[in-house]
Write a protein that holds these residues in place. Structure first.
Motif, PDB file in Angstrom:
ATOM      1  N   MET A 288       0.714  -1.296  -0.003  1.00  0.00           N
ATOM      2  CA  MET A 288       0.048   0.057   0.113  1.00  0.00           C
ATOM      3  C   MET A 288       0.784   1.300   0.120  1.00  0.00           C
ATOM      4  SD  MET A 288      -2.791   1.460   2.780  1.00  0.00           S
ATOM      5  CE  MET A 288      -1.389   2.177   3.671  1.00  0.00           C
ATOM      6  N   THR A 289       1.818   1.154   0.948  1.00  0.00           N
ATOM      7  CA  THR A 289       2.651   2.510   1.063  1.00  0.00           C
ATOM      8  C   THR A 289       3.447   2.750  -0.356  1.00  0.00           C
ATOM      9  OG1 THR A 289       2.911   2.126   3.419  1.00  0.00           O
ATOM     10  CG2 THR A 289       4.781   3.588   2.272  1.00  0.00           C
ATOM     11  N   TRP A 290       4.063   1.744  -1.024  1.00  0.00           N
ATOM     12  CA  TRP A 290       4.815   1.838  -2.184  1.00  0.00           C
ATOM     13  C   TRP A 290       3.732   2.408  -3.314  1.00  0.00           C
ATOM     14  CZ3 TRP A 290       9.275   2.854  -3.761  1.00  0.00           C
ATOM     15  CH2 TRP A 290       9.705   2.669  -5.037  1.00  0.00           C
ATOM     16  N   CYS A 291       2.579   1.669  -3.298  1.00  0.00           N
ATOM     17  CA  CYS A 291       1.802   2.262  -4.523  1.00  0.00           C
ATOM     18  C   CYS A 291       1.085   3.801  -4.081  1.00  0.00           C
ATOM     19  CB  CYS A 291       0.599   1.301  -4.527  1.00  0.00           C
ATOM     20  SG  CYS A 291       0.961  -0.341  -5.227  1.00  0.00           S
ATOM     21  N   ILE A 292       1.043   4.026  -2.811  1.00  0.00           N
ATOM     22  CA  ILE A 292       0.770   5.402  -2.644  1.00  0.00           C
ATOM     23  C   ILE A 292       1.670   6.704  -3.193  1.00  0.00           C
ATOM     24  CG2 ILE A 292       0.406   7.267  -0.620  1.00  0.00           C
ATOM     25  CD1 ILE A 292      -1.026   4.883   0.886  1.00  0.00           C
ATOM     26  N   LEU A 293       3.076   5.935  -2.949  1.00  0.00           N
ATOM     27  CA  LEU A 293       4.040   6.986  -3.547  1.00  0.00           C
ATOM     28  C   LEU A 293       4.285   7.054  -4.754  1.00  0.00           C
ATOM     29  CD1 LEU A 293       6.940   5.632  -0.706  1.00  0.00           C
ATOM     30  CD2 LEU A 293       5.681   7.603  -0.592  1.00  0.00           C
ATOM     31  N   LEU A 294       4.275   6.108  -5.390  1.00  0.00           N
ATOM     32  CA  LEU A 294       4.259   5.821  -6.838  1.00  0.00           C
ATOM     33  C   LEU A 294       3.026   6.733  -7.632  1.00  0.00           C
ATOM     34  CD1 LEU A 294       5.987   2.574  -7.835  1.00  0.00           C
ATOM     35  CD2 LEU A 294       7.125   4.674  -7.340  1.00  0.00           C
ATOM     36  N   SER A 295       2.032   6.289  -6.939  1.00  0.00           N
ATOM     37  CA  SER A 295       0.752   6.970  -7.564  1.00  0.00           C
ATOM     38  C   SER A 295       0.724   8.544  -7.308  1.00  0.00           C
ATOM     39  CB  SER A 295      -0.460   6.326  -6.950  1.00  0.00           C
ATOM     40  OG  SER A 295      -0.789   6.875  -5.674  1.00  0.00           O
ATOM     41  N   PHE A 296       1.153   8.868  -6.092  1.00  0.00           N
ATOM     42  CA  PHE A 296       1.304  10.378  -6.158  1.00  0.00           C
ATOM     43  C   PHE A 296       2.237  11.055  -7.051  1.00  0.00           C
ATOM     44  CE2 PHE A 296       0.433  10.745  -1.203  1.00  0.00           C
ATOM     45  CZ  PHE A 296      -1.220  10.430  -1.419  1.00  0.00           C
ATOM     46  N   PHE A 297       3.468  10.400  -7.093  1.00  0.00           N
ATOM     47  CA  PHE A 297       4.341  10.934  -8.233  1.00  0.00           C
ATOM     48  C   PHE A 297       3.811  10.945  -9.655  1.00  0.00           C
ATOM     49  CE2 PHE A 297       7.800   9.605  -5.308  1.00  0.00           C
ATOM     50  CZ  PHE A 297       8.401  11.062  -5.140  1.00  0.00           C
ATOM     51  N   GLY A 298       3.172   9.657 -10.226  1.00  0.00           N
ATOM     52  CA  GLY A 298       2.366   9.829 -11.221  1.00  0.00           C
ATOM     53  C   GLY A 298       1.483  10.838 -11.624  1.00  0.00           C
ATOM     54  N   TYR A 299       0.524  10.932 -10.699  1.00  0.00           N
ATOM     55  CA  TYR A 299      -0.531  12.025 -10.716  1.00  0.00           C
ATOM     56  C   TYR A 299       0.003  13.395 -10.656  1.00  0.00           C
ATOM     57  CZ  TYR A 299      -4.617   8.779 -10.666  1.00  0.00           C
ATOM     58  OH  TYR A 299      -5.566   8.084 -11.135  1.00  0.00           O
ATOM     59  N   ALA A 300       1.026  13.430  -9.820  1.00  0.00           N
ATOM     60  CA  ALA A 300       1.673  14.981  -9.850  1.00  0.00           C
ATOM     61  C   ALA A 300       2.280  15.289 -11.119  1.00  0.00           C
ATOM     62  CB  ALA A 300       2.644  15.036  -8.858  1.00  0.00           C
ATOM     63  N   TYR A 301       2.950  14.211 -11.785  1.00  0.00           N
ATOM     64  CA  TYR A 301       3.730  14.365 -13.057  1.00  0.00           C
ATOM     65  C   TYR A 301       2.736  14.821 -14.024  1.00  0.00           C
ATOM     66  CZ  TYR A 301       6.883  13.359 -16.864  1.00  0.00           C
ATOM     67  OH  TYR A 301       7.614  13.369 -18.091  1.00  0.00           O
ATOM     68  N   VAL A 302       1.572  14.520 -14.012  1.00  0.00           N
ATOM     69  CA  VAL A 302       0.355  14.731 -15.016  1.00  0.00           C
ATOM     70  C   VAL A 302      -0.123  16.156 -14.802  1.00  0.00           C
ATOM     71  CG1 VAL A 302      -1.844  13.880 -16.158  1.00  0.00           C
ATOM     72  CG2 VAL A 302      -0.046  12.182 -15.510  1.00  0.00           C
ATOM     73  N   TYR A 303      -0.378  16.367 -13.555  1.00  0.00           N
ATOM     74  CA  TYR A 303      -1.623  17.505 -13.226  1.00  0.00           C
ATOM     75  C   TYR A 303      -0.728  18.599 -12.588  1.00  0.00           C
ATOM     76  CZ  TYR A 303      -5.088  14.401 -14.498  1.00  0.00           C
ATOM     77  OH  TYR A 303      -5.878  13.234 -14.912  1.00  0.00           O
ATOM     78  N   LEU A 304       0.516  18.504 -11.903  1.00  0.00           N
ATOM     79  CA  LEU A 304       1.066  19.553 -11.207  1.00  0.00           C
ATOM     80  C   LEU A 304       2.282  20.253 -11.839  1.00  0.00           C
ATOM     81  CD1 LEU A 304       0.759  18.300  -7.576  1.00  0.00           C
ATOM     82  CD2 LEU A 304      -0.891  19.742  -8.920  1.00  0.00           C
ATOM     83  N   GLN A 305       2.476  20.224 -13.135  1.00  0.00           N
ATOM     84  CA  GLN A 305       3.510  20.772 -13.975  1.00  0.00           C
ATOM     85  C   GLN A 305       3.254  22.072 -14.150  1.00  0.00           C
ATOM     86  OE1 GLN A 305       6.284  19.344 -14.486  1.00  0.00           O
ATOM     87  NE2 GLN A 305       5.884  17.108 -14.844  1.00  0.00           N
ATOM     88  N   PHE A 306       3.165  23.046 -13.074  1.00  0.00           N
ATOM     89  CA  PHE A 306       2.984  24.367 -13.316  1.00  0.00           C
ATOM     90  C   PHE A 306       3.365  25.105 -11.899  1.00  0.00           C
ATOM     91  CE2 PHE A 306      -0.974  23.035 -11.183  1.00  0.00           C
ATOM     92  CZ  PHE A 306      -1.117  23.887 -10.157  1.00  0.00           C
ATOM     93  N   THR A 307       3.570  26.344 -12.077  1.00  0.00           N
ATOM     94  CA  THR A 307       3.834  27.165 -10.992  1.00  0.00           C
ATOM     95  C   THR A 307       2.944  28.524 -10.730  1.00  0.00           C
ATOM     96  OG1 THR A 307       5.641  28.381  -9.605  1.00  0.00           O
ATOM     97  CG2 THR A 307       5.424  28.756 -11.925  1.00  0.00           C
ATOM     98  N   ASN A 308       2.678  28.985  -9.341  1.00  0.00           N
ATOM     99  CA  ASN A 308       2.186  30.217  -9.239  1.00  0.00           C
ATOM    100  C   ASN A 308       2.644  30.860  -8.057  1.00  0.00           C
ATOM    101  OD1 ASN A 308       1.226  28.838  -7.052  1.00  0.00           O
ATOM    102  ND2 ASN A 308      -0.572  28.223  -8.043  1.00  0.00           N
ATOM    103  N   ARG A 309       1.937  32.079  -7.650  1.00  0.00           N
ATOM    104  CA  ARG A 309       2.764  32.836  -6.720  1.00  0.00           C
ATOM    105  C   ARG A 309       2.865  32.072  -5.351  1.00  0.00           C
ATOM    106  NH1 ARG A 309      -0.036  38.509  -6.305  1.00  0.00           N
ATOM    107  NH2 ARG A 309       1.619  38.655  -4.469  1.00  0.00           N
ATOM    108  N   PHE A 310       1.846  31.290  -5.121  1.00  0.00           N
ATOM    109  CA  PHE A 310       1.847  30.569  -3.771  1.00  0.00           C
ATOM    110  C   PHE A 310       3.200  29.607  -4.010  1.00  0.00           C
ATOM    111  CE2 PHE A 310       1.175  26.483  -1.762  1.00  0.00           C
ATOM    112  CZ  PHE A 310       0.757  26.962  -0.452  1.00  0.00           C
TER     113      PHE A 310
END
Length: 398
Positions: A288-310
């Motif tokens: 469970m822990t390993w899959c959580i870590l990898l899924s977080f990285f995978g989803y962040a790689y898709v949806y969090l490739q941006f920056t802002n002031r915060f």
């Protein structure tokens, strides 16, 4: 046709906003987690007069992966740091940006936590009388010399030093890591081999070396955290690894969601498991822990490739917030211990108060006084105006 990953060049040293976001989110969760420690039934430095089982439910979940995530991001940060620095320069900056804030924290930031804990144990001395005991250098809990929540800095500092030859070897062997990327594109290999490694390590070391956070006797945690530190480094050696996580992110999410009820079953049952059942329990939790870590990285790689002031502000602020937060929590919580206020009212006050005090100290004191910027691990002001390659210092890039 399924894409095959062959030999690839190292990815460009552009800024990885997805890793920045994960790092900031992880440290925000850490602050809420430590506020929760005042109210739950687990051991901590001071305790509210009313504890809660309810708050332990989300804390148990985040406790399974929050530090593991930070160690993987730390390893990723070292990869980017070594792309723009010589090994000697890298080690010098480790000393300036990790060891100096650590030493400052142990002598200035941590002692108030120990003092207030001593008052709850019946001591009546003044802070000045207590503070002299810090320089007896007797380790906590018998003495008053400790790194408390700053143990994470101790670990990434020594992992950076001790692991540097290995990390340099991995970074220079592009063909080797490209072969690893081909191998680990198979979901079973991606999940089962790392899980088997961690379960095997726990079986050999878990009972012999319980968690201490004291660096010297913490070999079970070193086995897991150093593995995760290196894993985060390896992920950044090939773009193919990130494409794998992007492709498998839904599968990884499903796996850990399916296993989560099993993990909570063992947690709520509160019964001792032994033999094969203990191995099964560890296998489920590790998967469970390993899959959580990898899924977080995978989803962040898709949806969090941006920056802002915060994000730009938080990237700089998160290190001082991390150093300050637990002392602020304990100082704010101590007067509340016996007050007849509702549990959730105290919790909300501590959350808002901790972020507020850290923000005021950071914005109006730490970032405006150069020597304090050094002691809290900030980059020199001239360097703060230019975005670095990679990710910032608390995640092991400097």
């Amino acid at each position: 046709m399924e894409k095959k990953f062959g030999p690839a060049l190292n990815p460009p040293l552009g800024r990885r906003y997805d890793l920045d976001w994960l790092r900031v989110i992880a440290f925000i969760i850490l602050i809420f987690y430590h506020v929760g420690m005042f109210f739950n039934y687990w051991g901590w430095h001071i305790k509210n007069n009313e504890q809660s089982n309810l708050i332990q439910v989300p804390m148990y979940f985040t406790g399974r992966w929050r530090m593991s995530l930070l160690f993987m991001i730390s390893g990723a940060g070292v990869y980017f740091a070594l792309g723009s620095r010589s090994p000697g320069s890298f080690l010098r900056e480790r000393f300036v940006r990790i060891f100096i804030p650590l030493l400052f924290g142990m002598l200035v930031i941590v002692p108030p936590q120990i003092y207030l804990e001593r008052l709850t144990q019946g001591e009546t001395y003044s802070y000045a009388e207590f503070y002299r005991s810090v320089f007896e250098f007797q380790p906590y809990p018998k003495g008053s010399f400790s790194w408390h929540h700053l143990w994470y800095l101790v670990y990434i500092f020594f992992y950076s030093l001790a692991g540097l030859p290995l990390l340099l070897f991995i970074r220079r062997n592009i063909r080797m890591t490209s072969k690893w990327a081909v191998f680990f594109q198979k979901p079973l290999a991606l999940i089962l081999i790392p899980v088997a490694w961690h379960v095997g390590g726990s079986a050999l070391l878990g009972h012999r070396f319980p968690t201490t956070n004291d660096l010297i006797h913490d070999w079970n945690q070193h086995f897991h955290y150093f593995t995760l530190f290196v894993s985060g480094f390896v992920l950044c050696t090939q773009p193919a690894f990130w494409e794998i996580l992007k492709k498998q992110r839904r599968l990884l999410l499903i796996v850990w969601l399916v296993l989560l009820p099993v993990v909570y079953y063992y947690y709520f049952s509160e019964r001792e498991v032994t033999g094969l059942e203990n191995i099964f329990n560890d296998l489920v939790k590790s998967t469970m822990t390993w899959c959580i870590l990898l899924s977080f990285f995978g989803y962040a790689y898709v949806y969090l490739q941006f920056t802002n002031r915060f994000l730009r502000y938080a990237n700089e602020a998160v290190y001082p917030f991390y150093i300050l937060h637990q002392t602020v929590i304990i100082c704010l919580a101590y007067p509340l211990i016996n007050l007849p206020l509702h549990f959730w009212l105290k919790f909300g006050y501590l959350c808002v108060g901790t972020f507020g005090v850290c923000l005021v100290l950071y914005e109006f004191v730490i970032r405006r006084v150069s020597i304090l910027g050094l002691l809290f691990g900030l980059k020199p002001k001239k360097r703060r105006k230019v975005e670095d390659q990679g990710i910032p210092a608390i995640s092991s890039e400097s």
